[in-house]
Every structure is written in C-alpha cells, then in structure tokens.
Design a protein around this motif. Structure first.
Motif: not given
Length: 411
Positions: A59-69, A146-154
């Motif tokens: 999920s690390y790359q997912w998180i980075l992409k989510w942060i960039s968006v 809140i963290f689960f929502d972030i991971l799911e969105e990512a």
C-alpha cells in the motif's frame, strides 16, 4: 517579599552561593523537562492515533499516489513520475508532486493529520537499490476508521488507474515487481488455435475458478496446472496473455533458470503471488535440462543457483505449496520433461499447440481481412497447405502484415 528581594536574599545566602542553590534549580529544571516528556508520551499514547506504512508494504505506493492527488499543502516536494501507455502503445508522462521527507500537515474529513515521511540510510530491494522509507500518519483521537478510509481511498485510486489493464509481474529478489506498463488486454478472439483447443482450456480454467467449495468439500488441493507444448511461434504465450485478459487476471512470469533461484525462494514467491494472477513458467525444459547439466559439470554451471528438481516438485504440489493457484508451463520439447513433473496433480491438463492447420489458416485470413469471404480464405489455406511445409502462426501473421493492404496478393 518581591521576586527581586527573593533573588537578592538567595544571592546573599552562603549555601546557595556555594552551588547548592544552582544544583537545586538544575534538578528542578530536569524534573520539569522529564515531566514534559512523560506528559507528551502519555498524550500521544492516549489522545492520538498513528499509522506507519513502510516502503515494503504494497500500500506504500498507493499512499504516495493518494497524497499527490490530494495535493497536500507543503513547500518541500518530491516528484513522482508516472507513465501510461494507450491502446496504440504511445506513452504519456505525468509529473505528480508529493511531500518530500519531513513533516507535513493536511486536513482530511475535518481532522488535521500530520504526515511524517522518513528516509533511512539503509537500502532495500533485491539489489539494494532503494532506500528504506516510511510514511506515518498522526491524528488526534482514537478513531481508527479514519486511517481505514485513507487506505481504502488510496486502494480504489490505484485500482481505477489500472482498471481493465493487463499487469505483468516479474520476480525480483524475494518479491514480485510490476514489469513495464499496464496495457490493454489482447482479445481472446485474436488468438486462433486448432478448433476446440482454446474453448476447452478456457472452460476448464473458468470452472476451476468458480468451484472452490467443491474442492474444499472433497479435500482436494485447490490449485490447477496446465502445460502447453509444441513448436515455437505457434501461440502458447500469446494465448496465455489473452486468457489473462479474458479473466481480468495479471501474469506473474517466473524464470526457473534465473541465477539465485533456490528451493526456498521459489516456494516463497509462489506463496506471495498477487491475487487473481496466472503464474507462467516458460520453457521449463530448458530450466530442467540446465539443472541436470549443472550437476554433471558444477564448475561450468556454477552460477545456475541451487534450485533442485525435488524443490520444484515440492513447490508445485508439496506440503508447503499454496492453494488457489493457477500455473501455466510451456515447452517446445515435451519429450525432455521428466514424467514426475507432468504427472496428474502437477499438470492437470496438457494441450499441444502445433503448426497451423487448414482451419487456423482460414480463421486467421478472415480475421486479418474481414472484408474477404470464406471462399477466399479457403483458397489461401489450400495454397499454403499445398507447399507441404509446416508454418507457425507467427510466420502467417508476419506474412499478413507484409500484405496487409493487398489481400489478393497474399494468395
């Protein structure tokens, strides 16, 4: 007594002047500092929640992409370059800016969140080419959702970017890494095999995927092995690629003859293969023959690694082998494979993908030239067959490409 008078009296005090007073003030300051540290720790432990995502996690790359968006507000940025490939193969480059290593803040669902991106000096990866990184999210409260929502969105953001695309993975060290760019799947209809062969394999794979309870109820290991054999260029790999697209699966390509391939590494790679994927072992006869030669001449084949034949067999259907796995093996020389490798249980279905038959020639002609009729296709197929030479699908496709604008002369 005023503060000034207090300090004046302390200055006149001989014990204080001798250093006892200064020591007491230092001790008091140390206690106060220790109290602040303990208070901070207790506050973070009971009033804050954090989530650490290491760079080795998927999920690390997912998180980075989510942060960039999301466009986190910061003046310290790193660039994340993404490359996409359209249906005709043209590449498009896009630059996304993400927070650089350090501390950053952003607001998410009425909550302020602190992002700590840390980059260590130690290196990771098969060739130690990537720095070890972590991204830590810190928020007030104790609501984990809140963290689960972030991971799911990512995750959903990452899936949207590759939806309908075929992903290819290769083994790098002890992990699977994406190879190349996600690409549009090849239609299954574009691969023309002998009549009934394609339909038989597709039907068997789909039946396997949809019948896990049947296997569990009877105590049968839930895995399936296929062997496609025949001359090169006849469509073995092309069919597997098209099948993956039809199933909306990814492909994991594994080279058994790779330097450094061991029994343990093979077992581990098979156990962590991405979900909904086909594991492809190409040219297994070469790998098996290479292992045999390495035993005969250890000095000459010293770099072949330490994968043993028994290790390969155990990885395919041993006690430690994983469930829910689809393995396709290909070979140009069936006679070179040991019977133990292709027995039922390791290989459940064998199909020969041979040189083109008259049926294949006709179907390929009609697919390349859809404005032509069956009579023209038959004439072309008879012309090819009259030469008395075996031709592969790759040769016919190359011939059609040369005459793509003049089907009459293709005869």
């Amino acid at each position: 007594m005023t503060i000034a008078e207090l300090f004046s009296s302390l200055g006149d005090n001989p014990y204080f002047g001798a250093g006892f007073g200064l020591a007491g003030l230092g001790a008091g300051a140390a206690v106060l500092r220790k109290g602040l540290v303990v208070a901070t720790i207790l506050f973070r432990r009971h009033c804050m929640i954090s989530m650490e995502v290491p760079s080795k996690d998927v999920s690390y790359q997912w998180i980075l992409k989510w942060i960039s968006v999301r466009g986190t507000k910061t003046h310290h940025l790193s660039v994340d370059t993404s490359i996409t490939q359209n249906d005709v193969g043209k590449l498009t480059t896009k630059y996304n800016f993400i927070p650089s290593p350090g501390d950053h803040f952003f607001r998410y669902k009425k909550n302020w969140i602190k992002v700590e991106r840390v980059r260590e000096q130690q290196m990771t990866g098969a060739h130690r080419e990537n720095p070890w990184e972590t991204v830590t999210f810190i928020a007030l409260g104790n609501n984990r959702s809140i963290f689960f929502d972030i991971l799911e969105e990512a995750r959903m953001l990452a899936l949207d970017s590759i939806e309908g695309k075929l992903i290819t993975y290769v083994a790098k060290g002890a992990e699977w890494r994406q190879f190349g760019f996600p690409r549009t799947p090849r239609p299954l209809s574009s691969v023309v095999l002998e009549e009934g062969v394609k339909e038989s394999i597709v039907s068997d794979v789909k039946e396997f995927i949809s019948n896990q309870p049947w296997y569990s109820a009877r105590g049968i290991p839930y895995r399936r092995g296929y062997l496609l054999y025949g001359p090169p260029g006849c469509g073995k790999t092309s069919f597997i690629t098209a099948l993956a697209g039809e199933l909306q699966f990814s492909i994991c390509i594994l080279s058994l003859s790779e330097i450094g391939m061991t029994d343990d590494r093979l077992n581990y790679l098979l156990s962590i293969a991405p979900q909904d994927s086909i594991i492809l072992l190409e040219d297994v006869d070469v790998a098996v023959a290479g292992r045999d030669m390495s035993r005969e001449d250890p000095d000459r084949f010293a770099g072949m690694g330490s994968l043993t034949f028994s290790g390969l067999l155990n990885a395919l259907d041993g006690v430690a082998s994983t469930e829910g796995r689809i393995v396709f093996m290909t070979t140009n020389h069936l006679e070179r494979l040991p019977p133990a490798l292709i027995r039922p249980g390791r290989v459940d279905m064998k199909e020969k993908i041979d040189f083109c038959t008259k049926y294949q020639l006709e179907q390929m002609f009609l697919r390349f030239f859809p404005d032509q009729n069956q009579e023209e296709a038959t004439v072309f197929a008879d012309c090819v067959m009259s030469h008395g030479q075996d031709v592969s699908a790759a040769q016919i496709q190359g011939y059609f490409m040369f005459h793509k604008n003049d089907p009459k002369n293709s005869n």
